[in-house]
Design an enzyme around this catalytic site. Structure first.
Site, PDB file in Angstrom:
ATOM      1  N   THR A  70       0.870  -1.174   0.000  1.00  8.02           N
ATOM      2  CA  THR A  70       0.000   0.000   0.000  1.00  8.02           C
ATOM      3  C   THR A  70       0.909   1.227   0.000  1.00  8.02           C
ATOM      4  OG1 THR A  70      -1.565  -1.268   1.306  1.00  8.02           O
ATOM      5  CG2 THR A  70      -1.953   1.091   1.154  1.00  8.02           C
ATOM      6  N   LYS A 128       4.003  -8.980   4.351  1.00  9.47           N
ATOM      7  CA  LYS A 128       2.721  -8.302   4.151  1.00  9.47           C
ATOM      8  C   LYS A 128       1.884  -9.165   3.212  1.00  9.47           C
ATOM      9  CE  LYS A 128       0.918  -3.629   3.506  1.00  9.47           C
ATOM     10  NZ  LYS A 128       0.454  -3.265   4.848  1.00  9.47           N
ATOM     11  N   GLU A 188       2.056  -4.522  17.114  1.00  8.64           N
ATOM     12  CA  GLU A 188       1.844  -3.496  16.078  1.00  8.64           C
ATOM     13  C   GLU A 188       0.438  -2.957  16.207  1.00  8.64           C
ATOM     14  OE1 GLU A 188       2.455  -5.693  12.445  1.00  8.64           O
ATOM     15  OE2 GLU A 188       0.654  -6.902  12.726  1.00  8.64           O
TER      16      GLU A 188
END
Lengths: 277, 277
Positions: free
Chosen positions: B33, B144, B176
């Site tokens: 992203t 990811k 996270e």
């Protein structure tokens, strides 16, 4: 010319889906893999019930049972033997993890029956212990959701010689196979792993648990260790396509195909119309 | 009439993908992203490097860098501000988890810039502690990948009042945010969680670690506890879209926006052409 329909997206004969569907972007959805025999999806009501239960747990809008039935009828009519896969996703929503969508996407697909060796149910199979672990997540445990990278990584550990691989969690407990649940026979009773922290609650697992109870076998659901595997008198794996496969070998330990495995196989056959090859 | 292209599938202007793609069936793939500013995808080389690194770890066929560059140019040309999302999947393979495919599917999409409150980077944000945990899986940690149900479930725990939620693992360590990495300042040095068992190694996290080292700040990567969060003098979260957001509040504890957070924000701005609102 009739075009044979093998995939349905929200009831329409499409074979593609939007790249913005959350099922694709995040694995935000569920699936069912179902044996089709002589035009009927076997254990259909149980598969539907599990799909709806998973949808409730993930907060995905429930499809109507009539729509699911309609998809199944359309894809299975006149088919001798096949696999029916039903997928339900949270549909298309705004970007980001927040599940703001109140739609869902319903997909049905008919796939060829897999080329499992015909003799596995009778002669048993060899399985290995995988190095890829299953992570603990009580909120997702039991659900047949679309996040399956752990299984992909585990299955990529071998290419042949084994019918299945057993997966452990980070504590070293045996949880399941990459595509199956596992049962052991110890002291004449069955044990299958507790799936409260990880694993998939297979439809065939539930069928076996009921069959075992009906036949008067003790059956425990509890953490299962490699020591239990080693101490087992019999061992078998289950899923909706394979039914019950006896395990003949795990690593270097060999197992007989014992009387309890045979009785469970019979019970599953009798109750659910599975025709073993 | 020109039709504006916002999605590319293997370089072609499509917005759908096969229901048989493993990215959809199993979450068998990766994504990036990326912030787009004045026609350029920011930190592009780092995003490409992470995508290829993830593909190597999952054993997915690598796309050519020229193809990735081409997609990015086509989707970003003339765009003032947007998000570029790149997805790479293992493509279409046989049924079952075995990753037999040696193709891959490459998807690019341009999305509107999110409506983050413009003042977050200056005024700081409130974050909560999520109840949904991250499961341990060292084989997938850092990557990811497309298995994001844990984040979806965590993000569904609140609808407003918080800009982000922190996620813990099963041992109670802070790993996270649902969409960000986290840093704390303790005794004038930075600490960010160790991501060897779970979590995503954010591109912005790496940028911040380098910026911190360049400015002479101590920076430790180690397990982070809720006690560390409580003891922190400053706290901030990072990702490729938000850059660095100071955290003003976690649960009932309030934090100042301190000098180290400001210096890290400056460093990121200077080095990478992010124009803060």
């Amino acid at each position: 010319m009739t075009v044979e329909v093998t995939t349905l997206v929200n009831g329409e004969p499409f074979s593609t889906l939007s790249v913005h569907d959350r099922g694709f972007l995040y694995g935000d959805g569920l699936f069912e893999t179902i044996a089709v025999y002589r035009g009927k999806p076997l254990l259909w009501d149980r598969h539907v019930a599990r799909l709806l239960d998973g949808a409730r747990r993930l907060g995905i809008s429930l499809p109507s049972i009539a729509d699911l039935d309609g998809d199944a009828k359309r894809l299975c009519a006149g088919v001798e033997r096949a696999v029916l896969k039903i997928i339900l996703t949270r549909g298309i929503g705004a970007r980001g993890y927040l599940p703001a969508s109140d739609s869902s996407t319903r997909i049905g697909m008919r796939l060829p029956w897999p080329d499992f060796p015909r003799d596995n149910a009778r002669a048993g199979v060899s399985v290995r212990i995988c190095e890829t672990h299953l992570g603990h997540n009580p909120r997702l445990a039991g659900i047949k959701h679309l996040n399956r990278l752990e299984q992909v990584m585990a299955r990529s550990e071998w290419s042949n010689g084994y019918a299945e691989g057993l997966m452990l969690d980070g504590d070293g407990n045996v949880i399941e196979g990459t595509m199956s649940n596992v049962f052991v026979v110890v002291d004449g009773g069955l044990i299958t792993p507790d799936l409260r922290a990880c694993g998939v609650e297979g439809v065939m697992r539930a069928v076996v648990l009921e069959a075992a109870a009906n036949r008067g076998f003790r059956c425990q659901t509890r953490p299962l260790t490699l020591q239990d595997i080693d101490a087992a008198q019999e061992l078998f794996i289950t899923n909706s396509l394979i039914g019950v496969w006896p395990v003949r070998q795990v690593a270097n330990r060999e197992y007989p195909i014992g009387p309890i495995t045979h009785k469970i196989q019979e019970a599953v056959r009798d109750a659910h119309g599975f025709e073993r090859d």
